[in-house]
Design a protein around this motif. Sequence first.
Motif, PDB file in Angstrom:
ATOM      1  N   THR A 215       1.153  -1.355  -0.205  1.00 44.69           N
ATOM      2  CA  THR A 215       0.454  -0.107   0.413  1.00 44.69           C
ATOM      3  C   THR A 215       0.941   0.930   0.120  1.00 44.69           C
ATOM      4  N   ASP A 216       1.894   1.013   0.366  1.00 41.17           N
ATOM      5  CA  ASP A 216       3.146   2.160   0.987  1.00 41.17           C
ATOM      6  C   ASP A 216       3.043   3.017  -1.111  1.00 41.17           C
ATOM      7  N   LEU A 217       3.258   1.714  -2.063  1.00 36.12           N
ATOM      8  CA  LEU A 217       2.772   2.190  -2.986  1.00 36.12           C
ATOM      9  C   LEU A 217       2.370   3.948  -3.878  1.00 36.12           C
ATOM     10  N   SER A 218       1.228   3.369  -2.933  1.00 37.21           N
ATOM     11  CA  SER A 218       0.192   4.914  -3.355  1.00 37.21           C
ATOM     12  C   SER A 218       0.787   6.079  -2.837  1.00 37.21           C
ATOM     13  N   LYS A 219       2.335   5.975  -2.598  1.00 35.75           N
ATOM     14  CA  LYS A 219       2.991   7.548  -2.186  1.00 35.75           C
ATOM     15  C   LYS A 219       3.021   8.572  -3.254  1.00 35.75           C
ATOM     16  N   SER A 220       2.786   9.711  -3.095  1.00 36.29           N
ATOM     17  CA  SER A 220       2.998  10.618  -4.128  1.00 36.29           C
ATOM     18  C   SER A 220       4.141  11.100  -4.682  1.00 36.29           C
ATOM     19  N   GLU A 221       4.600  11.124  -5.736  1.00 35.99           N
ATOM     20  CA  GLU A 221       6.352  11.475  -6.438  1.00 35.99           C
ATOM     21  C   GLU A 221       6.919   9.959  -6.082  1.00 35.99           C
ATOM     22  N   LEU A 222       6.309   9.032  -6.411  1.00 38.47           N
ATOM     23  CA  LEU A 222       8.027   8.308  -5.841  1.00 38.47           C
ATOM     24  C   LEU A 222       7.868   7.479  -7.246  1.00 38.47           C
ATOM     25  N   ARG A 223       9.431   7.442  -7.076  1.00 40.12           N
ATOM     26  CA  ARG A 223       9.951   7.236  -8.394  1.00 40.12           C
ATOM     27  C   ARG A 223      10.355   5.227  -8.349  1.00 40.12           C
ATOM     28  N   LEU A 224       9.859   5.029  -9.719  1.00 39.48           N
ATOM     29  CA  LEU A 224      10.221   3.376 -10.108  1.00 39.48           C
ATOM     30  C   LEU A 224      11.398   3.108 -10.434  1.00 39.48           C
ATOM     31  N   ALA A 225      11.578   2.194 -10.294  1.00 40.24           N
ATOM     32  CA  ALA A 225      12.511   1.268 -11.797  1.00 40.24           C
ATOM     33  C   ALA A 225      11.654  -0.500 -11.735  1.00 40.24           C
ATOM     34  N   ASN A 226      11.465  -0.349 -13.116  1.00 41.04           N
ATOM     35  CA  ASN A 226       9.968  -1.432 -13.690  1.00 41.04           C
ATOM     36  C   ASN A 226      10.997  -2.654 -13.960  1.00 41.04           C
ATOM     37  N   ARG A 227      10.253  -3.916 -13.706  1.00 43.58           N
ATOM     38  CA  ARG A 227      10.676  -4.632 -15.103  1.00 43.58           C
ATOM     39  C   ARG A 227       9.876  -4.720 -16.111  1.00 43.58           C
ATOM     40  N   GLU A 228      10.455  -5.383 -16.995  1.00 44.53           N
ATOM     41  CA  GLU A 228       9.697  -5.644 -18.583  1.00 44.53           C
ATOM     42  C   GLU A 228       8.513  -6.475 -18.055  1.00 44.53           C
ATOM     43  N   LYS A 229       7.934  -6.088 -19.406  1.00 45.28           N
ATOM     44  CA  LYS A 229       6.456  -6.502 -19.170  1.00 45.28           C
ATOM     45  C   LYS A 229       7.262  -8.501 -19.778  1.00 45.28           C
ATOM     46  N   GLY A 230       6.082  -9.071 -18.877  1.00 53.71           N
ATOM     47  CA  GLY A 230       6.319 -10.725 -19.338  1.00 53.71           C
ATOM     48  C   GLY A 230       7.288 -11.226 -18.318  1.00 53.71           C
ATOM     49  N   SER A 231       7.697 -10.628 -17.400  1.00 56.75           N
ATOM     50  CA  SER A 231       8.450 -10.841 -15.953  1.00 56.75           C
ATOM     51  C   SER A 231       7.602 -11.282 -15.081  1.00 56.75           C
ATOM     52  N   GLY A 232       7.912 -12.238 -14.459  1.00 55.16           N
ATOM     53  CA  GLY A 232       6.948 -12.368 -12.673  1.00 55.16           C
ATOM     54  C   GLY A 232       7.569 -11.400 -12.025  1.00 55.16           C
ATOM     55  N   ALA A 233       8.539 -11.038 -12.469  1.00 51.94           N
ATOM     56  CA  ALA A 233       8.008  -9.515 -11.262  1.00 51.94           C
ATOM     57  C   ALA A 233       7.278  -8.154 -11.740  1.00 51.94           C
ATOM     58  N   ARG A 234       7.063  -7.242 -12.738  1.00 50.84           N
ATOM     59  CA  ARG A 234       6.870  -6.828 -13.248  1.00 50.84           C
ATOM     60  C   ARG A 234       5.001  -8.184 -13.443  1.00 50.84           C
ATOM     61  N   VAL A 235       5.177  -9.102 -13.099  1.00 52.54           N
ATOM     62  CA  VAL A 235       2.518  -8.960 -13.645  1.00 52.54           C
ATOM     63  C   VAL A 235       3.040  -9.056 -11.817  1.00 52.54           C
ATOM     64  N   LEU A 236       4.163  -9.347 -10.562  1.00 59.38           N
ATOM     65  CA  LEU A 236       3.295  -9.261  -9.027  1.00 59.38           C
ATOM     66  C   LEU A 236       3.597  -7.867  -8.564  1.00 59.38           C
ATOM     67  N   LEU A 237       3.825  -6.764  -9.427  1.00 54.23           N
ATOM     68  CA  LEU A 237       4.251  -5.512  -8.991  1.00 54.23           C
ATOM     69  C   LEU A 237       2.444  -4.816  -9.422  1.00 54.23           C
ATOM     70  N   ASP A 238       2.264  -5.252 -10.924  1.00 54.41           N
ATOM     71  CA  ASP A 238       1.080  -5.037 -10.972  1.00 54.41           C
ATOM     72  C   ASP A 238      -0.393  -5.987 -10.739  1.00 54.41           C
ATOM     73  N   GLU A 239      -0.010  -7.276  -9.654  1.00 51.20           N
ATOM     74  CA  GLU A 239      -1.139  -8.100  -9.583  1.00 51.20           C
ATOM     75  C   GLU A 239      -1.404  -6.700  -8.559  1.00 51.20           C
ATOM     76  N   GLN A 240       0.154  -6.779  -8.028  1.00 51.24           N
ATOM     77  CA  GLN A 240      -0.193  -5.831  -6.655  1.00 51.24           C
ATOM     78  C   GLN A 240      -1.276  -4.082  -6.680  1.00 51.24           C
ATOM     79  N   LEU A 241      -0.444  -3.445  -7.847  1.00 55.00           N
ATOM     80  CA  LEU A 241      -1.034  -2.183  -7.783  1.00 55.00           C
ATOM     81  C   LEU A 241      -2.430  -2.325  -8.512  1.00 55.00           C
ATOM     82  N   ARG A 242      -3.272  -3.260  -8.651  1.00 51.80           N
ATOM     83  CA  ARG A 242      -4.785  -4.286  -9.167  1.00 51.80           C
ATOM     84  C   ARG A 242      -5.162  -3.948  -7.962  1.00 51.80           C
TER      85      ARG A 242
END
Length: 347
Positions: A215-242
């Motif tokens: 839930t802390d990912l909702s903090k404003s102005e947070l800078r993210l280093a993201n993984r590429e589409k299709g990676s397990g880490a990207r799916v984990l992030l997108d699922e948690q955001l959803r």
Amino acid sequence: MTEEQSYTTEEISKLLKISKLTVYDLIKKGDLVAYRVGKQMRIDATDLEAYKRRSKQLQSSGQRIPTPHQTSASGTQPGQGDFQATSLQSTTPVGSAHAITPASSAHTMTAAPRHLVITGQDVSLDILMRHMEKQTRDIRPLRSFMGSLDGLISMYRGESDLVSTHLLDGDTGEYNLPYIRKILTGRSYVVVNLLSRPAGLYVQRGNPQNLQNWTDLSKSELRLANREKGSGARVLLDEQLRLHGIPSTGLIGYETEETSHMGVAAKVSSGEADVGVGIEKAARLVGQVDFVPLTQERYDLVMLRKQGNEAWTESVLRILQSSEFRQELQSFEGYDVSRTGEILYEA
């Protein structure tokens, strides 16, 4: 061109205007002769010219050119827009060269080795490859460093033989199986556990943003280093955001992609990002970055069950279930091998 000139797989893909996956498949099928120099695949200019001549001869005679997949004008396979560049690796010692013999000359050999493409990035796959090379002389494993989802799609297309995956289904809390069942519909396969490992957030040293949960990912102005589409880490992030109702638009850098856990951790370590999602091991390797564990993810292997695969799939299962293999994995801090080698699902 001279006989001494050679190309990397990336250079070949640009010269032929085809995707790198197609280059790997040409090598795997023996249509394009390649060899290894340390960890890099090379193709001699003379072998490239020979392949082009054969293709032209087949085209002029009205036969199908032996490329494994049709490509679009841009050189990518249909539906492959999200695929990242991959590379092949073998455990041959650095500095040595080993030729991959084309299928056309296989009749001159008593037992031409079969090339198996293994997808994934974890070091456990390097250990598995080493055991496979020692125990099965008739196969030669090749490594493709694509993400989990892309690996499953490549298996569906017949481009990969053994796929590693760590994909969370947020609705069920289940790892991997919901995705495998959907993508490999109609296929016969076995899913076996490789290991479990902590996943969570990379944060700057001392955690100045005080990021403790998703839930802390909702903090404003947070800078993210993201993984590429299709990676397990990207799916984990997108699922948690959803699941937590957090819009990705609030994360600065969401559209900028790194192709490895190490790349994400390095961005956070350097101060270019406040947070990233990945596995604990990368944080230890990069250093100068803290890790907030939030989940224990299951890292599984998928192998198709089809005619001709029986011997090597059984060999892989024996390796995974061996005490020697488990002991090697246990030497890496954070790896849970309590279920390593357990068959989780068979279609």
